[in-house]
Design an enzyme around this catalytic site. Structure first.
Site, PDB file in Angstrom:
ATOM      1  N   TYR A 126      -8.471  -3.884  -6.217  1.00  0.00           N
ATOM      2  CA  TYR A 126      -9.228  -2.618  -6.284  1.00  0.00           C
ATOM      3  C   TYR A 126      -8.904  -1.858  -7.574  1.00  0.00           C
ATOM      4  O   TYR A 126      -9.798  -1.361  -8.263  1.00  0.00           O
ATOM      5  CB  TYR A 126      -8.857  -1.797  -5.054  1.00  0.00           C
ATOM      6  CG  TYR A 126      -9.603  -0.505  -4.849  1.00  0.00           C
ATOM      7  CD1 TYR A 126     -10.847  -0.482  -4.209  1.00  0.00           C
ATOM      8  CD2 TYR A 126      -9.051   0.720  -5.231  1.00  0.00           C
ATOM      9  CE1 TYR A 126     -11.513   0.710  -3.979  1.00  0.00           C
ATOM     10  CE2 TYR A 126      -9.713   1.918  -5.001  1.00  0.00           C
ATOM     11  CZ  TYR A 126     -10.939   1.910  -4.373  1.00  0.00           C
ATOM     12  OH  TYR A 126     -11.594   3.099  -4.140  1.00  0.00           O
ATOM     13  N   ILE A 147     -18.198   9.574   0.801  1.00  0.00           N
ATOM     14  CA  ILE A 147     -18.458  10.335  -0.429  1.00  0.00           C
ATOM     15  C   ILE A 147     -19.946  10.278  -0.752  1.00  0.00           C
ATOM     16  O   ILE A 147     -20.537  11.264  -1.192  1.00  0.00           O
ATOM     17  CB  ILE A 147     -17.595   9.790  -1.598  1.00  0.00           C
ATOM     18  CG1 ILE A 147     -16.114  10.131  -1.358  1.00  0.00           C
ATOM     19  CG2 ILE A 147     -18.055  10.364  -2.941  1.00  0.00           C
ATOM     20  CD1 ILE A 147     -15.156   9.638  -2.427  1.00  0.00           C
ATOM     21  N   GLY A 155     -24.279  -4.302   5.732  1.00  0.00           N
ATOM     22  CA  GLY A 155     -24.426  -5.640   6.308  1.00  0.00           C
ATOM     23  C   GLY A 155     -25.855  -5.909   6.744  1.00  0.00           C
ATOM     24  O   GLY A 155     -26.104  -6.673   7.676  1.00  0.00           O
TER      25      GLY A 155
HETATM   26  N1  CAA Z   1       5.942   0.969  -2.343  1.00  0.00           N
HETATM   27  C1  CAA Z   1       6.961   0.086  -2.308  1.00  0.00           C
HETATM   28  N2  CAA Z   1       7.178  -0.760  -1.275  1.00  0.00           N
HETATM   29  C2  CAA Z   1       6.335  -0.690  -0.246  1.00  0.00           C
HETATM   30  C3  CAA Z   1       5.234   0.214  -0.219  1.00  0.00           C
HETATM   31  C4  CAA Z   1       5.078   1.070  -1.324  1.00  0.00           C
HETATM   32  N3  CAA Z   1       4.070   1.955  -1.374  1.00  0.00           N
HETATM   33  N4  CAA Z   1       4.565   0.024   0.932  1.00  0.00           N
HETATM   34  C5  CAA Z   1       5.203  -0.966   1.608  1.00  0.00           C
HETATM   35  N5  CAA Z   1       6.270  -1.389   0.903  1.00  0.00           N
HETATM   36  C6  CAA Z   1       7.214  -2.434   1.253  1.00  0.00           C
HETATM   37  C7  CAA Z   1       7.556  -2.413   2.752  1.00  0.00           C
HETATM   38  O1  CAA Z   1       8.620  -1.509   2.990  1.00  0.00           O
HETATM   39  C8  CAA Z   1       7.964  -3.861   3.000  1.00  0.00           C
HETATM   40  O2  CAA Z   1       9.244  -4.101   2.458  1.00  0.00           O
HETATM   41  P1  CAA Z   1      10.234  -5.200   3.135  1.00  0.00           P
HETATM   42  O3  CAA Z   1       9.519  -6.519   3.037  1.00  0.00           O
HETATM   43  O4  CAA Z   1      11.450  -5.113   2.284  1.00  0.00           O
HETATM   44  O5  CAA Z   1      10.405  -4.730   4.528  1.00  0.00           O
HETATM   45  C9  CAA Z   1       6.972  -4.609   2.125  1.00  0.00           C
HETATM   46  O6  CAA Z   1       6.573  -3.698   1.061  1.00  0.00           O
HETATM   47  C10 CAA Z   1       5.723  -4.960   2.929  1.00  0.00           C
HETATM   48  O7  CAA Z   1       5.057  -5.920   2.232  1.00  0.00           O
HETATM   49  P2  CAA Z   1       3.837  -6.672   2.927  1.00  0.00           P
HETATM   50  O8  CAA Z   1       3.232  -7.618   1.949  1.00  0.00           O
HETATM   51  O9  CAA Z   1       4.275  -7.255   4.246  1.00  0.00           O
HETATM   52  O10 CAA Z   1       2.845  -5.480   3.155  1.00  0.00           O
HETATM   53  P3  CAA Z   1       2.026  -5.092   4.449  1.00  0.00           P
HETATM   54  O11 CAA Z   1       1.149  -6.244   4.772  1.00  0.00           O
HETATM   55  O12 CAA Z   1       2.917  -4.530   5.490  1.00  0.00           O
HETATM   56  O13 CAA Z   1       1.125  -3.855   3.926  1.00  0.00           O
HETATM   57  C11 CAA Z   1      -0.656  -2.896   2.672  1.00  0.00           C
HETATM   58  C12 CAA Z   1       0.473  -3.920   2.703  1.00  0.00           C
HETATM   59  C13 CAA Z   1      -1.711  -3.215   3.750  1.00  0.00           C
HETATM   60  C14 CAA Z   1      -1.324  -2.974   1.323  1.00  0.00           C
HETATM   61  C15 CAA Z   1      -0.095  -1.495   2.919  1.00  0.00           C
HETATM   62  O14 CAA Z   1       0.999  -1.281   2.029  1.00  0.00           O
HETATM   63  C16 CAA Z   1      -1.106  -0.390   2.689  1.00  0.00           C
HETATM   64  O15 CAA Z   1      -1.992  -0.154   3.500  1.00  0.00           O
HETATM   65  N6  CAA Z   1      -0.975   0.322   1.587  1.00  0.00           N
HETATM   66  C17 CAA Z   1      -1.859   1.415   1.218  1.00  0.00           C
HETATM   67  C18 CAA Z   1      -2.878   0.921   0.256  1.00  0.00           C
HETATM   68  C19 CAA Z   1      -3.744   2.068  -0.162  1.00  0.00           C
HETATM   69  O16 CAA Z   1      -3.290   3.125  -0.547  1.00  0.00           O
HETATM   70  N7  CAA Z   1      -5.029   1.870  -0.114  1.00  0.00           N
HETATM   71  C20 CAA Z   1      -5.947   2.902  -0.490  1.00  0.00           C
HETATM   72  C21 CAA Z   1      -7.177   2.764   0.341  1.00  0.00           C
HETATM   73  S1  CAA Z   1      -8.254   4.162   0.144  1.00  0.00           S
HETATM   74  C22 CAA Z   1      -8.912   3.931  -1.342  1.00  0.00           C
HETATM   75  O17 CAA Z   1      -8.758   2.932  -1.975  1.00  0.00           O
HETATM   76  C23 CAA Z   1      -9.752   5.065  -1.844  1.00  0.00           C
HETATM   77  C24 CAA Z   1      -9.270   5.501  -3.138  1.00  0.00           C
HETATM   78  O18 CAA Z   1      -9.887   5.172  -4.135  1.00  0.00           O
HETATM   79  C25 CAA Z   1      -8.072   6.361  -3.242  1.00  0.00           C
END
Ligand code: CAA
Length: 248
Positions: free
Chosen positions: A155, A15, A37
Site C-alpha cells: 500500500y 471518503i 464486486g
Molecule cells: N511496529 C513494530 N512491530 C510490530 C508492529 C508495529 N507497528 N505491529 C506488530 N508488531 C510486531 C508484533 O509485536 C509481533 O512481534 P513478535 O513476533 O515479536 O511477537 C510481530 O510484529 C507480528 O508480526 P506478524 O507478521 O505476525 O503480524 P500480524 O500478522 O500479527 O499483523 C498486520 C500484521 C495485520 C499488518 C498488523 O500489524 C496491522 O493490522 N497493522 C496495521 C496496518 C495499518 O495501519 N493499516 C492501515 C489500514 S487503513 C489505511 O491504509 C488508510 C490509510 O491510508 C491511513
C-alpha cells in the site's frame, strides 16, 4: 454550458461519499465510480440514499484496475454528461500483511487497484481536459505513502507512487490549464480504518497529535478547494491532512 463534471472513483465508499457530497454542494455535476464486486444493486441503494439526503449523484460502474472496464466507464460518463473536468482518483484497497508473509497476489491486487488505476483513468481523461484548457486531477494518496507503515509495503509503495505520478504529470499539463495534485489523508473514520482491529488502531490513534481520527468531510473540503477555480496556481503539490501524525 452546464456545470463542470466531477468523477470520483471509489465514490460510494467512506471518503468517496464525502467527496461526492462536497463537490455536489460546490455545484459540480458529480459521478460516483464504483466497483463493489459488480454489485449494482448496492450502488443503486447508495444512490437512493444520497438522493434522500438531497444529493443528486450519478453512478458509473467500472473496475479501475482494468483498462477495458475503465474505458467503458469513462465512455458512458462522456455520453451522459459530455465531459469529465475533475477526476478524483480515490478508489483504493488494502491487503495488509507483514512483508515476509505477503503473497504476490496481495502485492498485485494493491498495486493494480491503487496505482495502475491512476494510469488507466487519467489516461482516458487527460487529453480532453488539455483540449478544453481546464482540468483537475486529484490523487488520493495516504499518510502511509509518506511515512511508511508496518504491514503495508504494498500500500505504501502504491501510495508513494501516486505522488511521483502527480509531480510528473503536473509538469506535462500545467501550460494547458490542468492541475494535478495529491491529497494524503491520515487515519480517517471509515470502514477501511475500522477493519484494522481495536488494539492496533488505538495504538495508531495515540500517535496523532490532534488526538482523534479524521472525518471524511475534512478530506472533502480540501479536495473541493483543489477542484475549484481558486486553486489554479496549485499544482504538483501533496497536501497532508493527518492531524499532525506525520510532518515533514
Ligand atoms: N511496529 C513494530 N512491530 C510490530 C508492529 C508495529 N507497528 N505491529 C506488530 N508488531 C510486531 C508484533 O509485536 C509481533 O512481534 P513478535 O513476533 O515479536 O511477537 C510481530 O510484529 C507480528 O508480526 P506478524 O507478521 O505476525 O503480524 P500480524 O500478522 O500479527 O499483523 C498486520 C500484521 C495485520 C499488518 C498488523 O500489524 C496491522 O493490522 N497493522 C496495521 C496496518 C495499518 O495501519 N493499516 C492501515 C489500514 S487503513 C489505511 O491504509 C488508510 C490509510 O491510508 C491511513
Amino acid at each position: 454550458m452546464g456545470s463542470k463534471v466531477a468523477l470520483v472513483t471509489g465514490g460510494t465508499g467512506g471518503i468517496g461519499t464525502a467527496l461526492c457530497h462536497e463537490l455536489a454542494s460546490q455545484g459540480f455535476t458529480v459521478v460516483a465510480g464504483y466497483n463493489s464486486g459488480g454489485n449494482h444493486e448496492k450502488a443503486k441503494a447508495w444512490q437512493a440514499e444520497q438522493a434522500k439526503a438531497g444529493y443528486t449523484i450519478d453512478v458509473a460502474y467500472g473496475d479501475v484496475s482494468d483498462p477495458a472496464s475503465s474505458e467503458a466507464c469513462v465512455n458512458g460518463i462522456l455520453e451522459r454528461h459530455g465531459s469529465i473536468d475533475v477526476l478524483v482518483n480515490n478508489a483504493g484497497i488494502t491487503r495488509d500483511s507483514t512483508f515476509r508473509k505477503m503473497t504476490l497476489e496481495q502485492w498485485d491486487e494493491v498495486m493494480n487497484a491503487n496505482l495502475r488505476s491512476v494510469f488507466n483513468m487519467t489516461r482516458l481523461c487527460i487529453q480532453p481536459m488539455m483540449d478544453s484548457k481546464w482540468g483537475r486531477v486529484i490523487n488520493i494518496s495516504s499518510v502511509n505513502g509518506q511515512k511508511g507503515q508496518f504491514g503495508q509495503t504494498n500500500y505504501a509503495a502504491a501510495k508513494a507512487g501516486m505522488h511521483g505520478f502527480t509531480k510528473s504529470l503536473a509538469q506535462e499539463v500545467a501550460s494547458k490549464g490542468v492541475t494535478v495534485n495529491t491529497v494524503s489523508p491520515g487515519y480517517v473514520l471509515t470502514s477501511m480504518v475500522a477493519a484494522i482491529g481495536d488494539e492496533v488502531l488505538q495504538k495508531i490513534a495515540s500517535t496523532i497529535p490532534v488526538g482523534r481520527l479524521g472525518q471524511p468531510e475534512e478530506i472533502a473540503n480540501a479536495v473541493a478547494f483543489l477542484a475549484s477555480e481558486r486553486a489554479g496556481f496549485i499544482t504538483g503539490s501533496n497536501l497532508a491532512i493527518n492531524g499532525g501524525q506525520h510532518m515533514f
